[in-house]
Scaffold this motif. Structure first.
Motif, mmCIF file in Angstrom:
data_model
loop_
_atom_site.group_PDB
_atom_site.id
_atom_site.type_symbol
_atom_site.label_atom_id
_atom_site.label_comp_id
_atom_site.label_asym_id
_atom_site.label_seq_id
_atom_site.Cartn_x
_atom_site.Cartn_y
_atom_site.Cartn_z
ATOM 1 N N TYR A 45 -9.772 1.937 4.096
ATOM 2 C CA TYR A 45 -9.528 1.099 5.269
ATOM 3 C C TYR A 45 -10.520 -0.051 5.318
ATOM 4 N N LEU A 46 -10.052 -1.210 5.748
ATOM 5 C CA LEU A 46 -10.898 -2.382 5.930
ATOM 6 C C LEU A 46 -11.730 -2.204 7.189
ATOM 7 N N VAL A 47 -13.030 -2.458 7.092
ATOM 8 C CA VAL A 47 -13.955 -2.379 8.225
ATOM 9 C C VAL A 47 -14.099 -3.780 8.813
ATOM 10 N N CYS A 48 -14.095 -3.895 10.138
ATOM 11 C CA CYS A 48 -14.223 -5.197 10.798
ATOM 12 C C CYS A 48 -15.549 -5.846 10.405
ATOM 13 N N PRO A 49 -15.519 -7.056 9.840
ATOM 14 C CA PRO A 49 -16.761 -7.706 9.421
ATOM 15 C C PRO A 49 -17.586 -8.238 10.588
ATOM 16 N N THR A 50 -17.012 -8.368 11.779
ATOM 17 C CA THR A 50 -17.731 -8.898 12.925
ATOM 18 C C THR A 50 -18.493 -7.815 13.672
ATOM 19 N N CYS A 51 -17.797 -6.780 14.129
ATOM 20 C CA CYS A 51 -18.443 -5.764 14.971
ATOM 21 C C CYS A 51 -18.788 -4.482 14.218
ATOM 22 N N ARG A 52 -18.143 -4.212 13.106
ATOM 23 C CA ARG A 52 -18.349 -2.991 12.307
ATOM 24 C C ARG A 52 -18.023 -1.707 13.058
ATOM 25 N N ARG A 53 -17.478 -1.797 14.275
ATOM 26 C CA ARG A 53 -17.111 -0.592 15.038
ATOM 27 C C ARG A 53 -15.745 -0.089 14.622
ATOM 28 N N ASN A 54 -14.812 -1.012 14.370
ATOM 29 C CA ASN A 54 -13.452 -0.628 14.013
ATOM 30 C C ASN A 54 -13.414 -0.310 12.519
ATOM 31 N N LYS A 55 -13.402 0.971 12.201
ATOM 32 C CA LYS A 55 -13.436 1.412 10.812
ATOM 33 C C LYS A 55 -12.038 1.488 10.191
ATOM 34 N N ARG A 56 -10.987 1.283 10.990
ATOM 35 C CA ARG A 56 -9.617 1.383 10.498
ATOM 36 C C ARG A 56 -8.842 0.118 10.854
ATOM 37 N N LEU A 57 -9.354 -1.009 10.427
ATOM 38 C CA LEU A 57 -8.745 -2.298 10.741
ATOM 39 C C LEU A 57 -7.412 -2.471 10.015
ATOM 40 N N MET A 58 -7.375 -2.139 8.729
ATOM 41 C CA MET A 58 -6.162 -2.299 7.928
ATOM 42 C C MET A 58 -6.230 -1.340 6.742
ATOM 43 N N LYS A 59 -5.114 -0.687 6.414
ATOM 44 C CA LYS A 59 -5.046 0.244 5.281
ATOM 45 C C LYS A 59 -4.957 -0.558 3.985
ATOM 46 N N ILE A 60 -5.831 -0.247 3.029
ATOM 47 C CA ILE A 60 -5.871 -0.937 1.740
ATOM 48 C C ILE A 60 -5.693 0.094 0.632
ATOM 49 N N ASN A 61 -4.593 -0.001 -0.101
ATOM 50 C CA ASN A 61 -4.360 0.860 -1.257
ATOM 51 C C ASN A 61 -4.945 0.194 -2.498
ATOM 52 N N PRO A 62 -5.221 0.955 -3.561
ATOM 53 C CA PRO A 62 -5.790 0.355 -4.775
ATOM 54 C C PRO A 62 -4.895 -0.709 -5.424
ATOM 55 N N ASP A 63 -3.594 -0.647 -5.193
ATOM 56 C CA ASP A 63 -2.697 -1.624 -5.803
ATOM 57 C C ASP A 63 -2.217 -2.694 -4.817
ATOM 58 N N THR A 64 -2.848 -2.795 -3.660
ATOM 59 C CA THR A 64 -2.449 -3.765 -2.638
ATOM 60 C C THR A 64 -2.836 -5.175 -3.060
ATOM 61 N N VAL A 65 -1.876 -6.108 -2.897
ATOM 62 C CA VAL A 65 -2.114 -7.526 -3.154
ATOM 63 C C VAL A 65 -1.527 -8.302 -1.985
ATOM 64 N N ALA A 66 -2.348 -9.163 -1.355
ATOM 65 C CA ALA A 66 -1.883 -9.983 -0.237
ATOM 66 C C ALA A 66 -2.690 -11.274 -0.186
#
Length: 67
Positions: free
Chosen positions: A17-38
């Motif tokens: 999961y992507l961690v919020c770079p601003t507050c670091r509180r939200n540990k589940r910002l977005m699900k990232i799989n090893p093959d994800t491309v965006a």
């Protein structure tokens, strides 16, 4: 590992999961799989109410620098 020139700062991905770079509180910002491309994906943090534009390549997240 060499980062591409078009990418900005590398962001933290913890337990898939992507961690919020601003507050670091939200540990589940977005699900990232090893093959994800965006490109220019929008990630919104409900805790600090900020929006981040991210580029994702092979499971690694970068802040988008391209406008």
């Amino acid at each position: 590992m060499q980062a591409s020139v078009k990418h900005g700062k590398m962001l933290t991905v913890k337990d898939g999961y992507l961690v919020c770079p601003t507050c670091r509180r939200n540990k589940r910002l977005m699900k990232i799989n090893p093959d994800t491309v965006a490109t220019k994906a929008v990630a919104y943090c409900r805790d600090c109410k900020t929006e981040h534009i991210v580029d994702i390549e092979r499971g690694q997240c970068f802040e988008s620098r391209s406008q």
